[in-house]
Write an enzyme that holds these catalytic residues in place. Sequence first.
Site: not given
Ligand code: F6P
Length: 408
Positions: A12, A143, A187-189, A244, A299-300
């Site tokens: 990402g 993240d 975000m941040g998994r 998330e 956006l973030q």
């Molecule tokens: O890897 C960072 C991240 O931005 C996470 O925070 C998020 O869950 C994920 O990537 C989203 O990834 P993608 O753009 O592949 O949907």
Amino acid sequence: MHGNVIVGQSGGPTSVINSSLVGVFKTAKDLGAGKVYGMLHGIKGLLDRQYVDLSEHIMSDLDIDLLKRTPSSFLGSCRYKLPEIKDDREVYDKIFEILKELDIEAFFYIGGNDSMDTIKKLSDYAILISSDIKFMGVPKTIDNDLACTDHTPGYGSAAKFIASVTKEIIRDGLVYDYPVISIIEVMGRNAGWLTAATALAAGEDCEGVDLIYLPEVAFDIDKFMAKVKELGKNGRSIVIAVSEGIKVADGRYVFELADHVEFVDAFGHKQLQGAAKFLADKLGAEMGVKTRAIELSTLQRCASHMTSRVDITEAFQVGGAAVKAAFEGDTGKVVVLDRVSEDPYICTTSTQDVHKIANIEKKVPLEWITEDNTYVSDELVHYIRPLIQAELSPVMVDGLPRHLRLKK
Ligand code: F6P
């Protein structure tokens, strides 16, 4: 004089990942590298022999200034997992054949913990075939979940954006004389570092968010509903931040409790989206109040008009440090940031073995989450605050930030 080098971006994007690309490019050139190649869409593109000579794309000091301020990955990205070496050596032979064709001396990969898996496997394979090519990881991820480093480039700018818009959402969210419940999804998994940044909104000009929920602890829906109903008793508006990645005790993500479309990437990560919407709908239905689910979503990580100068500077530094380390003979390492002083804030760089970093998620320590699991501690706010400091103004053209785009 050094040989040629190649650099790729993976995973990402962030709003400062191109500052690391510039750090690699400029330092390699300054230290006398021959050509600096850029992989298009990371290792996946390289396997299809897709690469560019970066000197044909970054041609002036203005290009460098624009590239630093351009969000997303200039070279394109991928989420591609190399097979285990024991399962498929062909793919490795092909990569090393391409690197030989390009006369590559050092290989740099800008990415997070999944991308560092690529550096780990390639550097392991280099040892296996006695190749001299150096493989170095350059850290990035909004993240902030990379092990062995104080923080990751990309995090500070995302945190700055999140805290800033949280302040704005709070002002807007409290505007009516009837209650509104706003839920911000961050975000941040599986790591709550980014969601925790919403705590920075609180100050003398802002009430701050009422509740913060991180994915490090199980999310209890009943307790959540009871807490919000209690807060809403006097009819006031409420602002809540959720990650998330919040999960209920049985391991399901909260967003999975509602209808959703399942998408899983090559690393087995589900697309996490919809926790705020699920909770906002539930609160709306049970409390009969107006609710809003606000997904900060992409956006973030692409708000390059509001980067942290600390972050963008460090992003450049880790790129440069990776090149210096490789030219001094390091391989199979990742550049990390070491906080050597709190006040004044000072971070230096060092390197760590990639095996200690690849595929490992660093979570928020539980002692930095309040006992009732609904907020974060002052220590966590203190840790984040220096990372969001100062700004780098965008280059504005015709009223909009100017970016550098790869010429096709
Ligand atoms: O890897 C960072 C991240 O931005 C996470 O925070 C998020 O869950 C994920 O990537 C989203 O990834 P993608 O753009 O592949 O949907």
